[in-house]
Design an enzyme around this catalytic site. Structure first.
Site, PDB file in Angstrom:
ATOM      1  N   GLN A 188       0.772  -1.003  -0.076  1.00  0.00           N
ATOM      2  CA  GLN A 188       0.058   0.085  -0.109  1.00  0.00           C
ATOM      3  C   GLN A 188       0.821   1.172   0.072  1.00  0.00           C
ATOM      4  O   GLN A 188       0.552   2.184  -0.050  1.00  0.00           O
ATOM      5  CB  GLN A 188      -0.793   0.057   1.415  1.00  0.00           C
ATOM      6  CG  GLN A 188      -1.739  -1.225   1.186  1.00  0.00           C
ATOM      7  CD  GLN A 188      -2.303  -1.318   2.798  1.00  0.00           C
ATOM      8  OE1 GLN A 188      -3.310  -0.694   3.415  1.00  0.00           O
ATOM      9  NE2 GLN A 188      -1.887  -2.069   3.527  1.00  0.00           N
ATOM     10  N   VAL A 221       3.436   4.111  -0.988  1.00  0.00           N
ATOM     11  CA  VAL A 221       3.846   4.834  -2.365  1.00  0.00           C
ATOM     12  C   VAL A 221       5.330   5.362  -2.319  1.00  0.00           C
ATOM     13  O   VAL A 221       5.584   6.000  -3.203  1.00  0.00           O
ATOM     14  CB  VAL A 221       3.077   6.124  -2.398  1.00  0.00           C
ATOM     15  CG1 VAL A 221       1.547   5.548  -2.582  1.00  0.00           C
ATOM     16  CG2 VAL A 221       3.003   7.086  -1.380  1.00  0.00           C
ATOM     17  N   SER A 254      -2.344  -1.498   9.487  1.00  0.00           N
ATOM     18  CA  SER A 254      -3.423  -1.164  10.488  1.00  0.00           C
ATOM     19  C   SER A 254      -4.664  -2.093   9.879  1.00  0.00           C
ATOM     20  O   SER A 254      -5.520  -2.168  10.644  1.00  0.00           O
ATOM     21  CB  SER A 254      -3.810   0.104  10.700  1.00  0.00           C
ATOM     22  OG  SER A 254      -4.180   0.977   9.489  1.00  0.00           O
ATOM     23  N   CYS A 259      -0.430  13.266 -15.980  1.00  0.00           N
ATOM     24  CA  CYS A 259      -1.008  14.530 -16.600  1.00  0.00           C
ATOM     25  C   CYS A 259      -2.662  14.474 -16.259  1.00  0.00           C
ATOM     26  O   CYS A 259      -3.106  13.362 -16.688  1.00  0.00           O
ATOM     27  CB  CYS A 259      -0.519  14.547 -17.876  1.00  0.00           C
ATOM     28  SG  CYS A 259      -1.236  16.236 -18.606  1.00  0.00           S
ATOM     29  N   ALA A 282       9.283  -4.606  12.414  1.00  0.00           N
ATOM     30  CA  ALA A 282       9.176  -5.438  11.225  1.00  0.00           C
ATOM     31  C   ALA A 282      10.814  -5.565  10.946  1.00  0.00           C
ATOM     32  O   ALA A 282      11.279  -6.676  10.539  1.00  0.00           O
ATOM     33  CB  ALA A 282       8.741  -4.913  10.038  1.00  0.00           C
ATOM     34  N   CYS A 310      -3.397  15.014 -20.594  1.00  0.00           N
ATOM     35  CA  CYS A 310      -2.988  14.100 -21.505  1.00  0.00           C
ATOM     36  C   CYS A 310      -2.841  12.563 -21.095  1.00  0.00           C
ATOM     37  O   CYS A 310      -2.886  11.532 -21.655  1.00  0.00           O
ATOM     38  CB  CYS A 310      -1.949  14.260 -22.408  1.00  0.00           C
ATOM     39  SG  CYS A 310      -0.344  14.168 -21.422  1.00  0.00           S
ATOM     40  N   ASN A 341       3.570  -6.894  13.246  1.00  0.00           N
ATOM     41  CA  ASN A 341       3.319  -5.600  13.596  1.00  0.00           C
ATOM     42  C   ASN A 341       3.604  -5.293  15.024  1.00  0.00           C
ATOM     43  O   ASN A 341       3.723  -6.106  15.795  1.00  0.00           O
ATOM     44  CB  ASN A 341       1.484  -5.331  13.628  1.00  0.00           C
ATOM     45  CG  ASN A 341       1.310  -3.930  13.187  1.00  0.00           C
ATOM     46  OD1 ASN A 341       1.357  -3.166  14.000  1.00  0.00           O
ATOM     47  ND2 ASN A 341       0.534  -3.797  11.886  1.00  0.00           N
ATOM     48  N   HIS A 365      -1.603   1.547  -4.101  1.00  0.00           N
ATOM     49  CA  HIS A 365      -1.854   2.982  -4.058  1.00  0.00           C
ATOM     50  C   HIS A 365      -1.024   4.025  -4.875  1.00  0.00           C
ATOM     51  O   HIS A 365      -0.969   4.964  -4.571  1.00  0.00           O
ATOM     52  CB  HIS A 365      -2.126   3.400  -2.587  1.00  0.00           C
ATOM     53  CG  HIS A 365      -2.972   2.677  -1.789  1.00  0.00           C
ATOM     54  ND1 HIS A 365      -2.969   2.631  -0.309  1.00  0.00           N
ATOM     55  CD2 HIS A 365      -4.051   2.008  -2.073  1.00  0.00           C
ATOM     56  CE1 HIS A 365      -3.790   1.899   0.179  1.00  0.00           C
ATOM     57  NE2 HIS A 365      -4.660   1.519  -1.138  1.00  0.00           N
TER      58      HIS A 365
HETATM   59  P1  OAD Z   1      -1.175   2.837   9.047  1.00  0.00           P
HETATM   60  O1  OAD Z   1      -0.707   4.113   9.322  1.00  0.00           O
HETATM   61  O2  OAD Z   1      -2.750   3.085   9.107  1.00  0.00           O
HETATM   62  O3  OAD Z   1      -0.929   1.606   9.933  1.00  0.00           O
HETATM   63  C1  OAD Z   1       0.735   1.648  10.060  1.00  0.00           C
HETATM   64  C2  OAD Z   1       0.639   0.211  10.899  1.00  0.00           C
HETATM   65  O4  OAD Z   1       1.970  -0.194  11.060  1.00  0.00           O
HETATM   66  C3  OAD Z   1      -0.031   0.008  12.260  1.00  0.00           C
HETATM   67  O5  OAD Z   1      -0.669  -1.093  12.356  1.00  0.00           O
HETATM   68  C4  OAD Z   1       1.104   0.307  13.276  1.00  0.00           C
HETATM   69  O6  OAD Z   1       0.962  -0.575  14.424  1.00  0.00           O
HETATM   70  C5  OAD Z   1       2.200  -0.665  12.434  1.00  0.00           C
HETATM   71  N1  OAD Z   1       3.574  -0.251  12.724  1.00  0.00           N
HETATM   72  C6  OAD Z   1       4.263   0.831  13.166  1.00  0.00           C
HETATM   73  N2  OAD Z   1       5.571   0.910  13.210  1.00  0.00           N
HETATM   74  C7  OAD Z   1       5.777  -0.528  12.999  1.00  0.00           C
HETATM   75  C8  OAD Z   1       7.079  -1.334  12.648  1.00  0.00           C
HETATM   76  N3  OAD Z   1       8.285  -0.880  13.018  1.00  0.00           N
HETATM   77  N4  OAD Z   1       7.040  -2.442  12.171  1.00  0.00           N
HETATM   78  C9  OAD Z   1       5.711  -3.110  12.177  1.00  0.00           C
HETATM   79  N5  OAD Z   1       4.822  -2.433  12.280  1.00  0.00           N
HETATM   80  C10 OAD Z   1       4.702  -1.208  12.503  1.00  0.00           C
HETATM   81  O7  OAD Z   1      -0.585   2.615   7.602  1.00  0.00           O
HETATM   82  P2  OAD Z   1      -1.517   1.820   6.526  1.00  0.00           P
HETATM   83  O8  OAD Z   1      -2.069   0.504   7.090  1.00  0.00           O
HETATM   84  O9  OAD Z   1      -0.574   1.241   5.307  1.00  0.00           O
HETATM   85  O10 OAD Z   1      -3.735   5.131   1.798  1.00  0.00           O
HETATM   86  O11 OAD Z   1      -2.548   2.669   5.937  1.00  0.00           O
HETATM   87  C11 OAD Z   1      -3.272   2.308   4.703  1.00  0.00           C
HETATM   88  C12 OAD Z   1      -3.705   3.168   3.903  1.00  0.00           C
HETATM   89  O12 OAD Z   1      -4.121   4.292   4.707  1.00  0.00           O
HETATM   90  C13 OAD Z   1      -2.517   4.108   3.153  1.00  0.00           C
HETATM   91  O13 OAD Z   1      -1.891   3.473   2.181  1.00  0.00           O
HETATM   92  C14 OAD Z   1      -2.902   5.377   2.984  1.00  0.00           C
HETATM   93  C15 OAD Z   1      -3.627   5.521   4.216  1.00  0.00           C
HETATM   94  O14 OAD Z   1      -4.711   6.516   4.086  1.00  0.00           O
HETATM   95  C16 OAD Z   1      -4.070   6.309   0.909  1.00  0.00           C
HETATM   96  O15 OAD Z   1      -3.482   7.357   0.967  1.00  0.00           O
HETATM   97  C17 OAD Z   1      -4.852   6.083   0.025  1.00  0.00           C
END
Ligand code: OAD
Length: 249
Positions: free
Chosen positions: A98, A100, A186, A124, A228, A127, A210, A116
């Site tokens: 997920q 970027v 998360s 663009c 991780a 275009c 996690n 994502h």
């Molecule tokens: P989150 O910020 O929602 O979650 C991060 C997760 O990583 C949490 O469960 C933390 O407990 C865990 N975490 C933090 N540090 C860690 C570490 N060192 N080792 C292991 N785990 C750790 O991020 P995402 O789940 O990626 O989307 O969020 C999903 C999407 O929500 C993103 O891609 C973005 C966001 O809005 C868009 O922008 C469309």
């Protein structure tokens, strides 16, 4: 235990890793949720929706330029590197992210499905051309295409669909994998959060990595609690020899 489930791999080993912002946390890239998360300081509706961009492209680009500068200063950590090693070692391994930030590719991963998008690409709005642009800071905000159209980050915003081909490949990988590693997410954002559920329903062994519980924790067959960059290399070290011998049928 994982070793009991090794029987499953005889039918054809397929391992999928699904990563989220937590995998890059130890590299210094902020996560979205949690105490230090971006969504604690910024409102997604102001910065990460098509409506926000239509209203104020300069504001949106300033935020993306700031994120690009932060990410540019970050290096892959041991979790990124071990995932690249898994790809190089295992006959059938796919990484779905997920994120970027491009840190998986920087670590050497090649088979990466970016759900994502990627912050290092621009698209663009006139275009439709997509190009890589790694300049930090951007010389022009908001940036423009050679055709004169306004460029946007080639990422998925809230309210937008995911790239169909990428999502399709991710569904298929989730359905056929024998083991899914769910790392640093998360599991609150769909459709990414459904991929482990699909994998589990199809008989896969789920390993969650996690620092905290998530809605998927109770579904996981194995939970590695910790950063991780520390726990994933240990998990891989203990299993590399047994996993790398199997061939996909
Ligand atoms: P989150 O910020 O929602 O979650 C991060 C997760 O990583 C949490 O469960 C933390 O407990 C865990 N975490 C933090 N540090 C860690 C570490 N060192 N080792 C292991 N785990 C750790 O991020 P995402 O789940 O990626 O989307 O969020 C999903 C999407 O929500 C993103 O891609 C973005 C966001 O809005 C868009 O922008 C469309």
């Amino acid at each position: 235990m994982f070793s009991i489930n090794m029987k499953m791999f005889v039918q054809g080993i397929s391992i999928v890793a699904l990563t989220g912002a937590g995998v890059s946390a130890e590299s210094g890239v902020p996560t979205f949720r949690g105490p230090e998360g971006l969504w604690r300081t910024f409102r997604p509706e102001d910065l990460a929706t098509p409506e926000a961009f239509a209203r104020n492209p300069t504001l949106v680009w300033e935020w993306y330029d700031w994120r690009r500068r932060r990410i540019a200063a970050c290096q892959p950590n041991p979790a990124h590197r071990v995932l690249a090693e898994m790809e190089a070692t295992l006959p059938d391994f796919i990484l779905i992210t997920q994120n970027v930030d491009g840190l998986h590719q920087a670590a050497g991963s090649r088979k990466v499905l970016e759900l994502h998008g990627n912050i290092w690409r621009v698209r663009c709005t006139r275009c439709g051309k997509v190009v890589e642009d790694r300049r930090v800071p951007l010389p022009e905000i908001p940036p423009h295409c050679a055709c004169g159209g306004l460029l946007r980050p080639d990422v998925v915003w809230f309210g937008e669909p995911l790239p169909t081909d990428v999502l399709q490949q991710a569904w298929e990988a989730a359905k056929r994998c024998r083991c899914m590693l769910i790392i640093g997410t998360s599991a609150l954002v769909q459709p990414a959060a459904s991929l482990p559920v699909i994998a589990k329903q199809s008989g896969a062994y789920l390993v969650e990595v996690n620092v905290a519980d998530t809605p998927l924790t109770s579904l996981a067959d194995e939970v590695l609690r910790g950063p991780a960059g520390e726990v994933l290399p240990r998990w891989w070290e203990a299993r590399r020899a047994s996993l790398s011998g199997w061939r996909c049928q």
